[in-house]
Design an enzyme around this catalytic site. Structure first.
Site, mmCIF file in Angstrom:
data_model
loop_
_atom_site.group_PDB
_atom_site.id
_atom_site.type_symbol
_atom_site.label_atom_id
_atom_site.label_comp_id
_atom_site.label_asym_id
_atom_site.label_seq_id
_atom_site.Cartn_x
_atom_site.Cartn_y
_atom_site.Cartn_z
ATOM 1 N N GLU A 103 0.845 -1.208 0.000
ATOM 2 C CA GLU A 103 0.000 0.000 0.000
ATOM 3 C C GLU A 103 0.871 1.244 0.000
ATOM 4 O O GLU A 103 1.972 1.232 0.533
ATOM 5 C CB GLU A 103 -0.876 0.019 1.270
ATOM 6 C CG GLU A 103 -2.309 -0.420 1.048
ATOM 7 C CD GLU A 103 -3.164 0.574 0.254
ATOM 8 O OE1 GLU A 103 -2.625 1.416 -0.483
ATOM 9 O OE2 GLU A 103 -4.389 0.483 0.372
ATOM 10 N N ASP A 104 0.332 2.325 -0.571
ATOM 11 C CA ASP A 104 1.051 3.601 -0.470
ATOM 12 C C ASP A 104 0.855 4.182 0.925
ATOM 13 O O ASP A 104 1.793 4.641 1.558
ATOM 14 C CB ASP A 104 0.571 4.586 -1.544
ATOM 15 C CG ASP A 104 -0.940 4.747 -1.608
ATOM 16 O OD1 ASP A 104 -1.688 4.014 -0.926
ATOM 17 O OD2 ASP A 104 -1.403 5.635 -2.355
ATOM 18 N N ASP A 107 -4.716 5.112 5.942
ATOM 19 C CA ASP A 107 -5.303 6.324 6.530
ATOM 20 C C ASP A 107 -6.418 5.877 7.475
ATOM 21 O O ASP A 107 -6.175 5.577 8.636
ATOM 22 C CB ASP A 107 -5.786 7.190 5.365
ATOM 23 C CG ASP A 107 -6.387 8.511 5.783
ATOM 24 O OD1 ASP A 107 -5.897 9.108 6.741
ATOM 25 O OD2 ASP A 107 -7.353 8.954 5.125
ATOM 26 N N PHE A 156 -2.953 15.750 4.741
ATOM 27 C CA PHE A 156 -3.043 15.289 3.360
ATOM 28 C C PHE A 156 -1.713 15.499 2.645
ATOM 29 O O PHE A 156 -1.149 16.583 2.656
ATOM 30 C CB PHE A 156 -4.159 16.007 2.611
ATOM 31 C CG PHE A 156 -4.368 15.434 1.242
ATOM 32 C CD1 PHE A 156 -5.072 14.257 1.066
ATOM 33 C CD2 PHE A 156 -3.811 16.052 0.126
ATOM 34 C CE1 PHE A 156 -5.230 13.691 -0.200
ATOM 35 C CE2 PHE A 156 -3.970 15.501 -1.145
ATOM 36 C CZ PHE A 156 -4.684 14.330 -1.303
ATOM 37 N N ARG A 169 0.957 12.283 -8.987
ATOM 38 C CA ARG A 169 1.535 10.961 -8.707
ATOM 39 C C ARG A 169 2.987 10.894 -9.170
ATOM 40 O O ARG A 169 3.766 10.102 -8.655
ATOM 41 C CB ARG A 169 0.740 9.870 -9.431
ATOM 42 C CG ARG A 169 -0.685 9.694 -8.928
ATOM 43 C CD ARG A 169 -1.237 8.375 -9.428
ATOM 44 N NE ARG A 169 -2.691 8.277 -9.335
ATOM 45 C CZ ARG A 169 -3.354 7.915 -8.249
ATOM 46 N NH1 ARG A 169 -2.696 7.623 -7.152
ATOM 47 N NH2 ARG A 169 -4.679 7.843 -8.268
#
Ligand code: IMP
Ligand code: MG
Length: 179
Positions: A103-104, A107, A156, A169
């Site tokens: 996963e990046d 959250d 964020f 990205r």
């Protein structure tokens, strides 16, 4: 590194490409230590994890490693909708496999939790997760990733695969939303 602007929002430098590379190497070494003899199946969660997955998959240097891709979408703008859509499914039989989700970022944890449950339902021998980033203060579902690059506050961020409505990205470094 200087500030960048997307959709009228300004972001400032947060994590440099050198710091990312260092933590990717560390996570890769931990995966090599734990999975070298297990024929692991890595599952990259698209779109955000594609750059981290490419880097960590190469860096871990496991002879019998495989990689598969799955796609979820939960974010709109700068916050999670909590409403997960599986846009692209899994094509590999995971029964009996040692699976590592790539996963990046974790959250709220809803994506990770749903995917872990899906893989366990499909008979995976065990399911662990490696996430480049983890926001522990945002976690509402599931558990922390077993392998973590950076633990960060609930702000964020974008770059290195992470997007703002599909933009940014391609930034090699990670930026955080400016107050
Ligand atoms: P979760 O289900 O809330 O844990 O969020 C999972 C997905 O939301 C991640 O895989 C990212 O694609 C996206 N996401 C979460 N936080 C951020 C962020 O700070 N920037 C960009 N995308 C994010
Ligand atoms: Mg995303």
């Amino acid at each position: 590194m200087s500030e960048v602007t997307y959709n009228g929002l300004t972001f400032e430098p947060f994590i440099s490409r050198e710091e990312i590379a260092e933590q990717v190497q560390r996570v890769a070494a931990e995966l090599k230590r734990d999975y070298d003899d297990k024929k692991p199946l890595f599952i990259c969660v698209l779109n955000g994890a594609f750059i981290f997955a490419a880097d960590v998959f190469r860096a871990c240097d496991i002879h019998d490693a495989e990689i598969e891709f799955i796609r979820f979408k939960s974010y709109e703008g700068t916050s999670s909708t909590g409403n997960m859509k599986q846009i692209m499914g899994l094509n590999t039989d995971v029964a009996g496999r040692h699976v590592v989700i790539l996963e990046d970022i974790v959250d709220t944890g809803f994506t990770a939790d749903q995917l872990r449950n899906l893989l366990i339902e499909k008979g995976a021998a065990d399911v662990k997760m490696a996430s480049l980033l983890f926001k522990p203060d945002s976690l509402k579902a599931g558990v922390a990733p077993e392998y973590i690059g950076f633990t960060i506050p609930p702000k964020f961020i974008l770059g290195y695969g992470l997007d703002l409505d599909e933009l940014a990205r391609n930034l090699p470094d990670i930026y955080v939303l400016k107050k």
